[in-house]
Design an enzyme around this catalytic site. Structure first.
Site, PDB file in Angstrom:
ATOM      1  N   TYR A  51      10.486 -22.017  10.520  1.00  0.00           N
ATOM      2  CA  TYR A  51      10.530 -21.005  11.567  1.00  0.00           C
ATOM      3  C   TYR A  51       9.918 -19.699  11.071  1.00  0.00           C
ATOM      4  O   TYR A  51      10.358 -19.148  10.054  1.00  0.00           O
ATOM      5  CB  TYR A  51      11.986 -20.801  11.981  1.00  0.00           C
ATOM      6  N   ASP A  87      20.879 -24.415   8.273  1.00  0.00           N
ATOM      7  CA  ASP A  87      20.729 -23.829   9.604  1.00  0.00           C
ATOM      8  C   ASP A  87      20.868 -24.972  10.604  1.00  0.00           C
ATOM      9  O   ASP A  87      20.002 -25.830  10.705  1.00  0.00           O
ATOM     10  CB  ASP A  87      19.348 -23.172   9.717  1.00  0.00           C
ATOM     11  N   ILE A 146      21.508 -24.581  14.077  1.00  0.00           N
ATOM     12  CA  ILE A 146      21.632 -23.959  15.394  1.00  0.00           C
ATOM     13  C   ILE A 146      21.140 -24.858  16.531  1.00  0.00           C
ATOM     14  O   ILE A 146      21.394 -24.552  17.705  1.00  0.00           O
ATOM     15  CB  ILE A 146      20.902 -22.601  15.449  1.00  0.00           C
TER      16      ILE A 146
END
Length: 491
Positions: free
Chosen positions: A155, A240, A242
């Site tokens: 990202y 992560d 999410i």
């Protein structure tokens, strides 16, 4: 006296952080956003505007959210039904967060992981979205100059979230399309050694699961190998997660929380999870980020740091009510997966019809599109040339792989869940027209007197009424990415 330039004034009057460019905005990822903001698409007011396909946002279930809010006005302290709690909620709240909020979030995290793990509400630490959560973890675990290993592509916002104010380094773990961008032991060892040679103390490994931008998930064996790698090196593992509830089709999400109990003598003090409600629930504007750490000291320090980015007590109150409605949550997750699968199928079917490749995956709010065969040369300069045409002439804001630190030029992240059906159809139509014109110009270039230059470098004038398609096989078929299981890191 000669007036100082704005840049020199910044250097003299502002801090190095304020005057510098460490925020990372000098990236095609952010440039695409600026192009969209200057001329956003609207079906009536701006039909020739830029369509936003660079925003990983889930807007497919907004109707479910609106329905619940209308049916539960008591969840807001700003309604007649909820105003009696105004005084209790609007006053100062402890940094720990409302107990009912932490309990509801812990239960929701369990549900998005198929109730295979338990989360302790007392380990829930609030933050202003995943952005703040990541920075908090970085502040807790590393000093300026230390590094985190990060598998590529990753990202683009990590360059801002983890580096800007903390001063830490991100060390790429180079992954390749030849094995579906899977993490290998060799790549991990090479990245760790590169950091050592560069005098960067490695403090941890950051993984995104499901992956942004790939949309892939890590299998159990791979997760175990990553836990063992970090445990053996005595470094942290930050997961992560999410996009935990965005899987669809045959994809399965396995949390790192599920595998640590299966590893003998696992040092859980080195395990940390970043979560939020931005992607799974489609609530990025509410800024609900979570740090969940198995390390007591990290929980204590992160909670103190949370005072710089607390979730408002009104938001906590609303979220606690919403997530405690188990029937609603179950129905929301079920319908969200169905709608994501439908939208994913719509986009990929359209690309299939044009022979455009994409990485096979079943999670997230995006696809990893393969346009390597359209590059003039296999370079990132050529990738940027193509990207500029796509953004400024085709008017689609997609993110080039280079902005995601991809090792191979020609890949693009395309988001599909932040728009309605009609806008998606318009985006596909633009791609069809673009590829039709490429084919026509390619045929012209085959003539003896044709000017030898890449077809998309010429002036592009789009006609959105043109529905012609490429003949089958003009583009290369799907990306040559094997559907094999994730490569295990042999430590």
């Amino acid at each position: 006296m000669v007036a100082l330039t704005a840049e020199k004034q910044d250097q003299n009057l502002l801090s190095r952080m304020a005057a510098g460019d460490g925020h990372g905005e000098k990236s095609a990822y952010f440039d695409g956003w600026k192009a969209y903001e200057e001329n956003p698409f609207h079906p009536i007011d701006r039909p020739d505007g830029v369509i936003q396909m660079g925003l990983a946002e889930n807007q497919l279930c907004g109707d479910l959210m609106r329905k619940w809010v209308l049916e539960h006005p008591e969840a807001s302290i700003c309604t007649a039904e909820g105003v009696n709690q105004f005084s209790d909620i609007a006053i100062f709240q402890d940094y720990h967060g409302l107990p009912e909020f932490r309990q509801a979030v812990a239960k929701f995290m369990e549900k998005t992981r198929n109730n295979k793990v338990k989360f302790d509400p007392d380990r829930i630490v609030m933050s202003g979205g995943a952005t703040g959560a990541h920075e908090t973890v970085a502040f807790c675990l590393a000093n300026p100059g230390d590094g985190f290993l990060v598998p590529t592509p990753y990202y683009p916002g990590f360059d801002r979230d983890l580096r800007w104010r903390t001063g830490v380094n991100l060390v790429p773990v180079t992954c390749h399309s030849s094995n579906g961008f899977k993490i290998t032991a060799e790549a991990l060892d090479a990245a760790y050694e590169n950091a050592r040679v560069s005098n960067i103390p490695v403090k941890g490994l950051l993984i995104t699961n499901p992956s942004n931008p790939l949309g892939t998930t890590l299998d159990r064996d791979c997760l175990k190998s990553l836990v063992k790698f970090t445990n053996d090196k005595g470094i942290h593992l930050i997961a992560d997660e999410i996009y935990a509830a965005t899987t669809f089709g045959e994809s399965e999400f396995i949390s790192v929380a599920e595998v640590i109990d299966e590893i003998p003598d696992c040092n859980t003090d080195l395990i940390h999870i970043v979560y939020s409600l931005s992607k799974d629930m489609g609530l990025p504007g509410l800024r609900v980020g979570i740090v969940y750490s198995y390390n007591d000291r990290v929980v204590q320090i992160a909670r103190k740091m949370s005072s710089f980015g607390l979730v408002s007590s009104q938001t906590q109150h609303l979220i606690a009510k919403m997530l405690s409605d188990e029937d609603f949550v179950d129905e929301f997750i079920r319908k969200s997966k169905l709608r994501l699968a439908e939208r994913h199928a719509e986009l990929t079917t359209g690309l299939d019809g044009l022979g455009i490749g994409w990485l096979k995956a079943g999670a997230g709010l995006f696809i990893w599109m393969d346009l390597r065969n359209l590059l003039k040369t296999a370079t990132f300069d050529s990738e940027m040339e193509l990207w500029r045409v796509i953004v400024h002439k085709v008017k689609l804001n997609v993110s080039p792989g280079g902005s995601c630190h991809c090792h191979e030029p020609g890949w693009f992240r395309v988001c599909f869940a932040n728009m309605d059906y009609q806008t998606m159809e318009t985006a596909l139509e633009r791609i069809r027209v673009f590829t039709c014109q490429i084919e026509e110009e390619s045929l012209i270039l085959t003539k003896p007197m044709a000017k030898k230059k890449k077809c998309w470098q010429s002036s592009l004038r789009l006609s959105f009424k043109d529905t012609r398609r490429f003949e089958e096989g003009f583009f290369s078929p799907h990306s040559p990415v094997p559907p094999s299981p994730l490569v295990r890191a042999q430590i």
